[in-house]
Design a protein around this motif. Structure first.
Motif, PDB file in Angstrom:
ATOM      1  N   ASP A 104      62.206  63.767  23.014  1.00 57.85           N
ATOM      2  CA  ASP A 104      62.932  63.321  23.392  1.00 57.85           C
ATOM      3  C   ASP A 104      63.301  63.893  24.472  1.00 57.85           C
ATOM      4  OD1 ASP A 104      62.862  61.503  21.286  1.00 57.85           O
ATOM      5  OD2 ASP A 104      64.619  63.111  20.152  1.00 57.85           O
ATOM      6  N   LEU A 105      63.130  65.003  24.880  1.00 62.37           N
ATOM      7  CA  LEU A 105      63.172  65.833  26.154  1.00 62.37           C
ATOM      8  C   LEU A 105      62.323  65.453  26.984  1.00 62.37           C
ATOM      9  CD1 LEU A 105      64.938  68.448  27.211  1.00 62.37           C
ATOM     10  CD2 LEU A 105      63.153  69.372  26.608  1.00 62.37           C
ATOM     11  N   GLU A 106      60.938  64.869  26.907  1.00 62.89           N
ATOM     12  CA  GLU A 106      60.576  63.920  28.279  1.00 62.89           C
ATOM     13  C   GLU A 106      60.823  63.080  28.388  1.00 62.89           C
ATOM     14  OE1 GLU A 106      55.612  63.652  28.116  1.00 62.89           O
ATOM     15  OE2 GLU A 106      56.032  63.996  26.702  1.00 62.89           O
ATOM     16  N   GLU A 107      60.820  62.975  28.028  1.00 62.50           N
ATOM     17  CA  GLU A 107      61.578  60.749  28.434  1.00 62.50           C
ATOM     18  C   GLU A 107      63.198  61.191  28.735  1.00 62.50           C
ATOM     19  OE1 GLU A 107      62.535  59.196  24.461  1.00 62.50           O
ATOM     20  OE2 GLU A 107      60.109  58.130  24.484  1.00 62.50           O
ATOM     21  N   ALA A 108      63.890  61.889  27.992  1.00 66.50           N
ATOM     22  CA  ALA A 108      65.398  62.079  29.609  1.00 66.50           C
ATOM     23  C   ALA A 108      64.942  62.615  30.812  1.00 66.50           C
ATOM     24  CB  ALA A 108      66.004  63.202  28.477  1.00 66.50           C
ATOM     25  N   HIS A 109      63.858  63.812  30.723  1.00 66.99           N
ATOM     26  CA  HIS A 109      63.191  63.863  31.782  1.00 66.99           C
ATOM     27  C   HIS A 109      62.820  62.976  33.494  1.00 66.99           C
ATOM     28  CE1 HIS A 109      60.258  66.923  33.987  1.00 66.99           C
ATOM     29  NE2 HIS A 109      61.648  66.725  35.248  1.00 66.99           N
ATOM     30  N   PHE A 110      61.716  61.989  32.468  1.00 68.32           N
ATOM     31  CA  PHE A 110      61.460  61.089  33.160  1.00 68.32           C
ATOM     32  C   PHE A 110      62.321  60.092  33.486  1.00 68.32           C
ATOM     33  CE2 PHE A 110      56.938  61.939  31.226  1.00 68.32           C
ATOM     34  CZ  PHE A 110      56.639  61.772  32.164  1.00 68.32           C
TER      35      PHE A 110
END
Length: 647
Positions: A627-633
């Protein structure tokens, strides 16, 4: 105002007919009778009318918009602050608005004169109850307000509440009489109004621009029946349709007539219906043309009493007119370029259902059935799809638009695991049944999202080019049409492309796929060019408003009365809350999701300055690595400060 009505919707007991005891058309009694003894019902010594129309006078509600200091300066936004740069963002940018000003310069000279849209639809007030009941509110939308306000619920004006238990049908004109009379008064004489922004009085006038309605209601308001072989109100008498003998449905094809005269597909008989197309597209009728067609229907009694109702033969007339609409009593109605809007919301939903049902071969929703294949055989076209008879049974050859078992499983799995941002759509995965391979319960907005955003992704690489290409073009068509800002160049492009897209679909899809809703898409670009962005002319906000009214019902024995009491209370509280700046009200509380506008940065990235409400209270929630990676993108793609580094 309470106005008694005939139980057969023949007349209203008002003005000169206020003292009548029975209907002068059908003879039915004005009062309710007891079931057992047949005597007139009494309540506290008073007789009980069979039906009561609740009418909310329009003049004081329009005056209140100017007398309120919080809204008075906004009522001339379309004249003072609108940017006229050739891009349509508001109905004031549209051709219909500007052309209306030309024959009525005195009306256009005062920018505070109000332009209205009229919307109506019926709803069942008793939730999931099987009790047949239909209440019809009539809602007015003031278009003088800026784009971010004019379609808000708090600015809608409830004009009347047409009682149940049955919908009014064509007799809705009977109930619209008080509103039409008041609109005529507002057009001709106006009403003296105090403007809080200038601290002066002025003469307020108002006009009705168009109606907002779904397709069945289109028939009730316009008088043109939306059923049968001439169902398209835009094509009028020149609607082209074919009756399918086996499927027992009307098929609306022949979209080659909208192609340029030198297009090669006009002479291509094999790929279409074994005919050469030489016809031109039908011309748009003016108000005078329509008045000529309905001249013999003027004064026709509108009643549900079978003894008094006059049956109209569409076959003998050669058209689908059922009545002359009461809106023609407005002196300017025949001069309007766009009188009744086709609803993009329901057109999108029907097209999406047709596409998903046919491609995924959903039982009960697919348009590819044995009857459709037999119709192909009857017309002697597309021989590769003709059913093969084996004894008493038929075998249907595989078509280019159907998926294999594995491909359908991938498609259902894709929709089942689908996740979208909050507020983007509902949870579509709950509508997918992997066991029975069905999709059910999709709302109109879900179909809007699937058609415009998910369909190209879902179809990619699974269907041949002859099928996937027109479907992707359909997706792009509605995405351009539904944009907040419209340019004439883009509308001309999709208007030239949509006939080609429909012709491509005619080459491969079954005949039953082409119902009237698919055909209506060919008229949408022209209506957008005349009326402006569809967000101001579709039924989405009206449907939400009907749910809002439905929540007022506390007394199931008197649903109309409950709605009236609740609406009057909310109308009063809305006016008061506009002045309560220091108290949290619905006008100053943050929205659940940011709805656009100017963001004032507090020194950090603008993407973190958007107002909104938390979904899980104030408790912090730690994101996992995925989820952190998706929020980053998401931040990288949507933050304005980062965009220069990505180019």
């Amino acid at each position: 105002m309470k106005i008694d009505a005939c139980k057969n919707d023949c007349m209203l007991y008002w003005k000169d007919d206020n003292c009548l005891q029975s209907c002068k058309v059908c003879g039915a009694s004005r009062w309710k009778d007891a079931k057992h003894n047949g005597e007139t019902k009494l309540k506290k010594g008073k007789k009980i009318p069979c039906k009561i129309l609740r009418y909310f006078p329009l003049k004081p509600r329009l005056q209140r918009l100017f007398m309120c200091s919080k809204t008075s300066h906004l009522m001339s936004w379309h004249h003072d602050k609108r940017v006229d740069d050739g891009i349509m963002r508001h109905p004031a940018d549209s051709m219909a608005w500007k052309k209306f000003d030309e024959p009525h310069p005195s009306f256009a000279a005062e920018p505070r004169n109000v332009r209205l849209g009229l919307a109506s639809d019926g709803f069942q007030p008793f939730g999931m109850s099987r009790t047949p009941y239909s209440i019809w509110p009539v809602v007015l939308v003031p278009y003088n307000l800026p784009p971010w306000l004019c379609m808000k619920q708090e600015n809608f004006i409830l004009s009347m509440l047409i009682p149940g238990p049955n919908g009014p049908g064509d007799a809705i004109d009977v109930y619209l009489q008080p509103l039409i009379e008041e609109l005529n008064e507002l057009w001709e004489t106006g009403v003296e109004t105090f403007d809080a922004s200038t601290r002066k009085n002025f003469k307020l006038h108002a006009s009705l621009l168009w109606t907002i309605n779904d397709f069945p209601t289109y028939a009730n308001l316009s008088g043109w029946s939306t059923k049968g072989k001439l169902a398209c109100p835009c094509c009028n008498k020149k609607t082209c349709s074919t009756r399918l003998k086996n499927d027992q449905k009307e098929c609306y094809m022949c979209h080659r007539r909208y192609l340029p005269l030198n297009h090669k597909w006009r002479n291509d008989k094999v790929s279409f219906d074994n005919t050469v197309e030489h016809r031109l597209p039908p011309e748009m009728l003016s108000g005078d043309d329509i008045l000529d067609q309905v001249a013999d229907l003027d004064g026709l009694p509108l009643t549900k009493d079978p003894r008094k109702k006059i049956k109209i033969s569409h076959k003998k007339r050669g058209d689908n007119w059922n009545k002359k609409s009461i809106f023609f009593d407005l002196p300017y109605w025949k001069t309007l370029l766009l009188r009744h809007n086709l609803d993009v919301m329901h057109i999108e939903k029907n097209i999406c259902d047709n596409i998903l049902g046919t491609i995924l071969d959903i039982k009960g929703k697919t348009k590819d059935t044995l009857s459709t294949r037999l119709d192909l055989q009857e017309m002697n076209i597309r021989k590769e799809l003709h059913p093969i008879q084996n004894g008493d049974e038929y075998e249907l050859p595989a078509a280019s638009y159907t998926l294999s078992v594995e491909e359908k499983q991938k498609k259902f799995n894709f929709l089942k695991i689908l996740k979208v941002p909050d507020g983007f759509s509902s949870n579509i995965s709950q509508c997918v049944n992997l066991k029975d391979k069905k999709i059910s319960g999709l709302k109109s907005h879900d179909c809007h999202i699937i058609l415009q955003h998910l369909l190209p992704l879902a179809m990619r690489g699974m269907l041949c080019k002859s099928v996937s290409e027109p479907l992707i073009e359909f997706s792009i068509f509605f995405k351009v049409l539904g944009a907040k800002c419209l340019s004439i160049e883009e509308l001309e492009q999709i208007e030239a492309q949509i006939p080609k897209t429909l012709c491509k679909l005619e080459k491969v899809f079954p005949l039953a796929f082409f119902d009237v809703m698919v055909h209506l898409s060919i008229h949408l670009p022209n209506e957008a060019r005349i009326g402006g962005p569809v967000q101001y002319r579709w039924i989405y906000p009206i449907e939400r408003y009907l749910h809002f009214l439905k929540c007022f019902i506390g007394n199931m024995a008197h649903p109309e009365g409950s709605i009236v009491e609740g609406y009057l209370a909310v109308e009063c509280m809305t006016l008061c809350s506009r002045y309560l700046n220091t108290i949290k009200t619905k006008f100053n509380c943050p929205e659940r999701n940011y709805d656009g506008g100017v963001i004032e940065s507090d020194g950090g990235l603008t993407i973190f300055c958007e107002p909104g409400k938390s979904l899980k209270g104030n408790s912090p929630d730690k994101l996992d690595s995925h989820d952190l990676e998706e929020a980053h993108f998401y931040i990288l793609k949507n933050c304005d400060e980062i965009q220069p580094f990505l180019e």
